[in-house]
Design an enzyme around this catalytic site. Structure first.
Site, short mmCIF file in Angstrom:
data_model
loop_
_atom_site.label_atom_id
_atom_site.label_comp_id
_atom_site.label_asym_id
_atom_site.label_seq_id
_atom_site.Cartn_x
_atom_site.Cartn_y
_atom_site.Cartn_z
N HIS A 1 0.86 -1.20 -0.09
CA HIS A 1 -0.02 -0.08 -0.03
C HIS A 1 0.89 1.45 0.15
O HIS A 1 0.64 1.92 -0.71
CB HIS A 1 -0.95 0.04 1.17
CG HIS A 1 -1.77 -1.44 1.40
ND1 HIS A 1 -2.92 -1.28 0.74
CD2 HIS A 1 -1.76 -2.25 2.31
CE1 HIS A 1 -3.59 -2.72 1.22
NE2 HIS A 1 -2.90 -2.96 2.22
O1 RIB Z 1 -5.44 0.05 4.42
C1 RIB Z 1 -3.96 0.22 4.37
C2 RIB Z 1 -3.04 1.04 5.20
O2 RIB Z 1 -3.53 0.81 6.48
C3 RIB Z 1 -1.70 1.18 4.91
O3 RIB Z 1 -1.20 2.51 5.45
C4 RIB Z 1 -1.28 0.22 6.24
O4 RIB Z 1 0.04 0.72 6.74
C5 RIB Z 1 -2.42 0.55 7.22
O5 RIB Z 1 -1.94 1.83 7.91
#
Ligand code: RIB
Ligand code: CA
Length: 313
Positions: free
Chosen positions: A243
């Protein structure tokens, strides 16, 4: 072209760690002014600890790390140990951090930096809940127009939610903060689950990272091997979705991503859909566009960039 001045606001988190490492490996494109930590994946004490451990892993004890808000603006903290492990950085065995936290609160640092740096010369890169950013905007509204751009990881539209059926984690943890940021008028580039679920650390990709053979690469391979099990069980996906590094990859090589400039509003009241990013992807409302909402990623291009840059650390 001179490197882009950025502040990473983060809740490490294995994927946050990879984003920080990618930024540190890219000094030609990225001038990392500091790291500001926020409560999210795990409580603030751990996110501030993990951020320093990642800097030390990269040999960068010079990076300024600040602790920020330890809870969302208007609700109790929701954490994600079930995804990231109880430390928030499960996977590799890393030494306790030796470098100190910077004195002062991250929100004060954000405000002072935006006041002192030339207007529109600093990009904010929030990759956790938006509490620190929104608190800074509330505390000193005059700095909002001084922000160059916000490039954030958060939200979802076609991929819907990962923490509730409607909401992605970063937005869900602090919907009020997200609403402040999305309605601030700052140029906004959003990396939602719609693109981050396209950049999966498959076996071959993890193998290519591990084959670099350095302590950094070994730690990243171990982080993503730990981090992937949640998404494998939930989505049947073929590896961990990276992500947060999508934000840094975008700053280095924007053509890896494409999306639409649309209106995105945040649900802040409904219990059923709290934290949903309501993206008007098809332009059916008369609400003015406020964000470039990414919809596709060149996954192979992303991983060749990431692997090459990690090999530099
Ligand atoms: O949904 C994914 C996000 O939530 C990413 O930033 C992960 O690190 C969590 O913070
Ligand atoms: Ca994160």
């Amino acid at each position: 072209m001179s490197p882009r001045k950025i502040i990473i606001d983060t809740d490490p988190g294995q994927d946050d760690a990879v984003a920080i490492l990618l930024a540190l490996a890219s000094p030609e494109e990225i001038d990392l002014l500091s790291i500001t930590c926020v409560a999210g994946n795990v409580p603030l004490e751990l996110t501030a600890r993990n951020a320093r451990m990642v800097c030390e892993l990269a040999g960068r004890t010079d990076v300024k790390v600040f602790a920020g808000c330890d809870r969302p603006m208007g609700r109790d903290l929701v954490t994600a140990e079930h995804v990231h492990g109880k430390t928030g950085l499960d996977g590799p065995t890393l030494p306790d951090p030796q470098m100190p936290l910077q004195d002062g609160h991250a929100v004060e640092f954000l405000v002072e930096t935006l006041r002192q740096e030339p207007a529109r010369s600093v990009t904010l890169v929030p990759i956790g809940p938006l509490t620190n950013i929104a608190t800074a905007f509330r505390k000193a509204p005059e700095v909002i127009e001084r922000v160059q751009e916000i490039v954030l990881m958060g939200g979802a539209y076609f991929q819907v939610g990962n923490v509730t059926p409607a909401a992605e984690f970063n937005i869900y943890v602090d919907p009020q903060a997200a609403d402040i940021v999305f309605s601030s008028g700052v140029p906004l580039t959003v990396m939602p689950l719609d693109v981050t679920h396209q950049v999966l650390v498959t076996g071959p990709r993890n193998g290519a990272i591990r084959a670099i053979g350095t302590p950094v690469a070994k730690a990243v391979a171990e982080m993503t091997a730990f981090f992937e099990r949640y998404d494998r069980e939930k989505y049947g996906s073929d590896g961990a979705p990276l992500h947060d590094p999508c934000t840094i990859a975008y700053l280095i090589q924007p053509d890896l991503f494409s999306g639409r400039y649309v209106n995105v509003e945040i649900e802040t009241t409904s219990e059923l859909t709290l934290g949903m990013t309501v993206a008007d992807w098809w332009g059916v409302s008369d609400r003015a566009p406020n964000a470039t909402f990414m919809g596709s990623a060149d996954a192979d291009g992303f991983f060749s960039l990431l692997t090459e840059r990690l090999s530099r650390l």
